[in-house]
Design an enzyme around this catalytic site. Structure first.
Site, PDB file in Angstrom:
ATOM      1  N   ASP A  81      64.092  40.914  44.285  1.00  9.65           N
ATOM      2  CA  ASP A  81      64.099  41.981  43.538  1.00  9.65           C
ATOM      3  C   ASP A  81      65.347  41.719  42.180  1.00  9.65           C
ATOM      4  O   ASP A  81      65.349  42.294  41.161  1.00  9.65           O
ATOM      5  CB  ASP A  81      64.899  43.230  44.181  1.00  9.65           C
ATOM      6  CG  ASP A  81      63.935  44.190  44.513  1.00  9.65           C
ATOM      7  OD1 ASP A  81      63.276  44.491  43.948  1.00  9.65           O
ATOM      8  OD2 ASP A  81      64.151  44.818  45.660  1.00  9.65           O
ATOM      9  N   GLN A 124      63.286  47.941  50.625  1.00  5.50           N
ATOM     10  CA  GLN A 124      62.958  49.197  49.587  1.00  5.50           C
ATOM     11  C   GLN A 124      63.883  49.779  49.417  1.00  5.50           C
ATOM     12  O   GLN A 124      64.612  50.482  50.651  1.00  5.50           O
ATOM     13  CB  GLN A 124      61.786  49.803  50.293  1.00  5.50           C
ATOM     14  CG  GLN A 124      61.247  50.996  49.507  1.00  5.50           C
ATOM     15  CD  GLN A 124      60.543  50.337  48.267  1.00  5.50           C
ATOM     16  OE1 GLN A 124      60.099  49.132  48.002  1.00  5.50           O
ATOM     17  NE2 GLN A 124      60.457  51.272  47.055  1.00  5.50           N
ATOM     18  N   LYS A 178      52.581  47.131  47.518  1.00  2.82           N
ATOM     19  CA  LYS A 178      53.008  45.779  47.604  1.00  2.82           C
ATOM     20  C   LYS A 178      52.326  44.839  48.498  1.00  2.82           C
ATOM     21  O   LYS A 178      51.967  43.728  48.096  1.00  2.82           O
ATOM     22  CB  LYS A 178      54.515  45.858  48.048  1.00  2.82           C
ATOM     23  CG  LYS A 178      55.461  46.265  46.690  1.00  2.82           C
ATOM     24  CD  LYS A 178      57.066  46.677  47.142  1.00  2.82           C
ATOM     25  CE  LYS A 178      57.522  47.380  45.897  1.00  2.82           C
ATOM     26  NZ  LYS A 178      58.749  47.801  46.377  1.00  2.82           N
TER      27      LYS A 178
HETATM   28  N1  GUN Z   1      62.844  51.474  44.684  1.00  5.32           N
HETATM   29  C1  GUN Z   1      62.415  51.916  43.556  1.00  5.32           C
HETATM   30  N2  GUN Z   1      62.270  50.700  42.633  1.00  5.32           N
HETATM   31  C2  GUN Z   1      62.460  49.722  43.499  1.00  5.32           C
HETATM   32  C3  GUN Z   1      62.693  48.385  43.302  1.00  5.32           C
HETATM   33  O1  GUN Z   1      62.356  47.915  41.922  1.00  5.32           O
HETATM   34  N3  GUN Z   1      63.146  47.594  44.452  1.00  5.32           N
HETATM   35  C4  GUN Z   1      63.208  48.199  45.537  1.00  5.32           C
HETATM   36  N4  GUN Z   1      63.453  47.256  46.495  1.00  5.32           N
HETATM   37  N5  GUN Z   1      63.233  49.432  45.689  1.00  5.32           N
HETATM   38  C5  GUN Z   1      63.011  50.149  44.703  1.00  5.32           C
END
Ligand code: GUN
Length: 297
Positions: free
Chosen positions: A128, A105, A61
């Site tokens: 998100d 996350q 990211k």
């Molecule tokens: N962990 C796995 N997928 C995601 C996601 O789409 N967003 C976040 N914040 N954590 C994750």
């Protein structure tokens, strides 16, 4: 979409990597427009603990943010961090006018209540799309921040079928909060007829066979074989399952790609399908969030 019967021809392989790169180029150009107005879009990523997969995701990211010119801030907290400390960190980011997007996350360590944390993020910074205000907004068909993976799936579907998905029957396999439920809401917003099937559904196969679009998001390796699809189906495989095969580690989807690829209209592979789209739409969402907060562009 080609509506002729596709009995055994090779399906179109939906190239998520290429589409994600195109999205990143769009974002890059939009970032320039923000910067021309004196705004530096900024994404803050918070990682608690030392889950190895999460570390890889967060690194990706941050790298992609750098590539498109989005400023990124990374906050790494110890695995034994208490909830108050995490909330204090989020509070600081909520108040910081230079931060436009906040991503915590998941999964979080067990001493931390995920719902409390996600609800604490300013909905305008919720890249998100997990905050209940955004979930509710999406269910009402409003233009809000929406979860990255299903939003990326809509883009893949439109690139494959065309802009107009209206009237198509979409079957979503899986009902998670991260993918299945928002996917169903996004498809409904596109005026699809939507069926959600899950572990308690009777005769999933018969329902999938009726679908123009199947989105598989169950996390069960190769669960959907050829018997689940009609020849004109467009199949989006969200599954990322790590399996051992012939002594080797492999990544496979929820769809048996080798078996299905010659029997449907189009299919996204794993890897190289949905995966790269998630990060690309995180970048898009960061700009949407910046727009919501600055009302500039
Ligand atoms: N962990 C796995 N997928 C995601 C996601 O789409 N967003 C976040 N914040 N954590 C994750």
């Amino acid at each position: 979409m080609n509506s002729s019967l596709n009995l055994s021809a090779q399906a179109q392989i939906i190239d998520g990597k290429a589409t994600a790169n195109a999205v990143l180029e769009e974002v890059k150009a939009e970032v320039e427009q923000f910067k021309a107005q004196g705004i530096a879009p900024c994404l803050a990523v918070v990682l608690v603990g030392d889950d190895p997969a999460s570390h890889v995701y967060v690194r990706n990211k941050v790298e992609k943010a750098q590539y498109v010119g989005i400023r990124s801030l990374e906050f790494r907290l110890d695995a034994d961090t208490d909830q108050q400390t995490l909330l204090a960190q989020i509070d600081a980011l909520n108040r910081d006018m230079s931060v436009h997007g906040i991503l915590v996350q998941l999964p979080l360590p067990e001493q931390i209540n995920e719902t409390v944390v996600l609800e604490f993020i300013d909905p305008k910074k919720d890249v998100d799309g997990f905050h209940s205000e955004n979930v509710g907004g999406l269910s009402q068909g409003r233009d809000v921040l929406t979860p990255c993976t299903p939003t990326g799936c809509i883009r893949l579907l439109k690139d494959t079928i065309g802009e107009n998905l209206s009237g198509l029957h979409a079957v979503v396999v899986g009902r998670s909060n991260i993918v299945g439920k928002p996917m169903a809401a996004l498809l409904l917003k596109e005026s699809c007829t939507v069926t959600v099937v899950h572990s308690k559904t009777k005769n999933i196969q018969a329902l999938c066979q009726q679908a123009d679009i199947v989105v598989a998001a169950v996390g069960r390796p190769r669960m959907l074989n050829q018997e689940y699809f009609n020849p004109n189906a467009v199949v989006i495989d969200v599954g990322i399952n790590r399996i051992q095969e012939n002594g080797k580690n492999r990544l496979v989807g929820d769809v048996d790609f080798e078996e299905v690829a010659n029997h449907v209209q189009a299919i996204s592979p794993v890897p190289g399908g949905v995966g790269p789209m998630t990060i690309a739409y995180l970048m898009k969402n960061t700009l949407t969030a910046a727009r919501l907060q600055t009302q500039q562009i």
